[in-house]
Design a protein around this motif. Structure first.
Motif, mmCIF file in Angstrom:
data_model
loop_
_atom_site.group_PDB
_atom_site.id
_atom_site.type_symbol
_atom_site.label_atom_id
_atom_site.label_comp_id
_atom_site.label_asym_id
_atom_site.label_seq_id
_atom_site.Cartn_x
_atom_site.Cartn_y
_atom_site.Cartn_z
ATOM 1 N N SER A 52 0.855 -1.189 0.000
ATOM 2 C CA SER A 52 0.000 0.000 0.000
ATOM 3 C C SER A 52 0.893 1.242 0.000
ATOM 4 O O SER A 52 2.044 1.201 0.451
ATOM 5 N N LYS A 54 0.579 3.716 1.879
ATOM 6 C CA LYS A 54 0.865 4.015 3.283
ATOM 7 C C LYS A 54 2.036 3.177 3.797
ATOM 8 O O LYS A 54 2.941 3.704 4.458
ATOM 9 N N GLU A 55 2.032 1.876 3.501
ATOM 10 C CA GLU A 55 3.132 1.000 3.926
ATOM 11 C C GLU A 55 4.455 1.425 3.284
ATOM 12 O O GLU A 55 5.503 1.391 3.929
ATOM 13 N N GLY A 57 5.274 4.469 2.305
ATOM 14 C CA GLY A 57 5.714 5.691 2.974
ATOM 15 C C GLY A 57 6.353 5.410 4.321
ATOM 16 O O GLY A 57 7.377 6.008 4.671
ATOM 17 N N THR A 58 5.768 4.479 5.062
ATOM 18 C CA THR A 58 6.326 4.115 6.362
ATOM 19 C C THR A 58 7.697 3.465 6.193
ATOM 20 O O THR A 58 8.645 3.818 6.900
ATOM 21 N N ASP A 63 6.634 11.125 3.351
ATOM 22 C CA ASP A 63 5.230 11.504 3.447
ATOM 23 C C ASP A 63 4.584 11.377 2.071
ATOM 24 O O ASP A 63 5.264 11.261 1.054
ATOM 25 N N SER A 64 3.266 11.404 2.040
ATOM 26 C CA SER A 64 2.548 11.190 0.782
ATOM 27 C C SER A 64 2.832 12.293 -0.231
ATOM 28 O O SER A 64 2.829 12.050 -1.432
ATOM 29 N N SER A 91 -7.612 2.491 0.332
ATOM 30 C CA SER A 91 -6.182 2.192 0.222
ATOM 31 C C SER A 91 -5.779 1.969 -1.237
ATOM 32 O O SER A 91 -6.508 1.351 -2.006
#
Length: 144
Positions: A52, A54-55, A57-58, A63-64, A91
């Motif tokens: 994803s 989000k994953e 980015g982590t 950041d997005s 997502s």
């Protein structure tokens, strides 16, 4: 000891090393058609996909606002595709295209070359990696 001398700053030593890595990678990644941040995205995807946004980015500590343009350029280059997660429409999943998968073969020699030119022994590299990991965790915790 003068604590304010540039050459006494750990942050500057890490910064200078990072810039040296960037210069080395830039030359080699140009042959692959990638920037260093794009290469990092590809490394995560070659390790595990789909991922994803989000994953991703982590994993990359991005950041997005930074990650979205990177993904857009990789998608325009035909290396990745983004799609809604069927299990969670909020997502977005990132997947490699066949061309993105094939690029891995061309990228395979790069880490070995980079490690070779560091001039460090295998044990020194392991130790440095561990030390930098601990430093990053400590600084991240202190910044919270």
């Amino acid at each position: 000891m003068n604590a304010l001398l540039l050459d006494h700053q750990l942050c500057f030593a890490v910064h200078a090393a990072s810039r040296a890595f960037d210069a080395l990678y830039r030359r080699h990644l140009a042959e692959l058609g990638l920037t260093y941040p794009q290469y990092l995205v590809m490394l995560v995807l070659w390790e595990r996909e789909p991922v994803s946004v989000k994953e991703l980015g982590t994993a990359l500590r991005l950041d997005s606002g930074t990650l979205s343009p990177l993904l857009k350029r990789l998608e325009a280059a035909g290396l990745v595709r983004r799609e809604r997660d069927p299990g969670d429409e909020r997502s977005v999943l990132v997947r490699l295209t066949p061309e993105g998968t094939r690029l891995r073969e061309r990228a395979e020699p790069l880490p070995g070359h980079v490690l070779e030119v560091t001039g460090l022994s295998p044990q020194e590299l392991v130790d440095l990696h561990g030390t930098l990991g601990r430093l990053t965790r400590s600084l991240t915790d202190a910044a919270r």
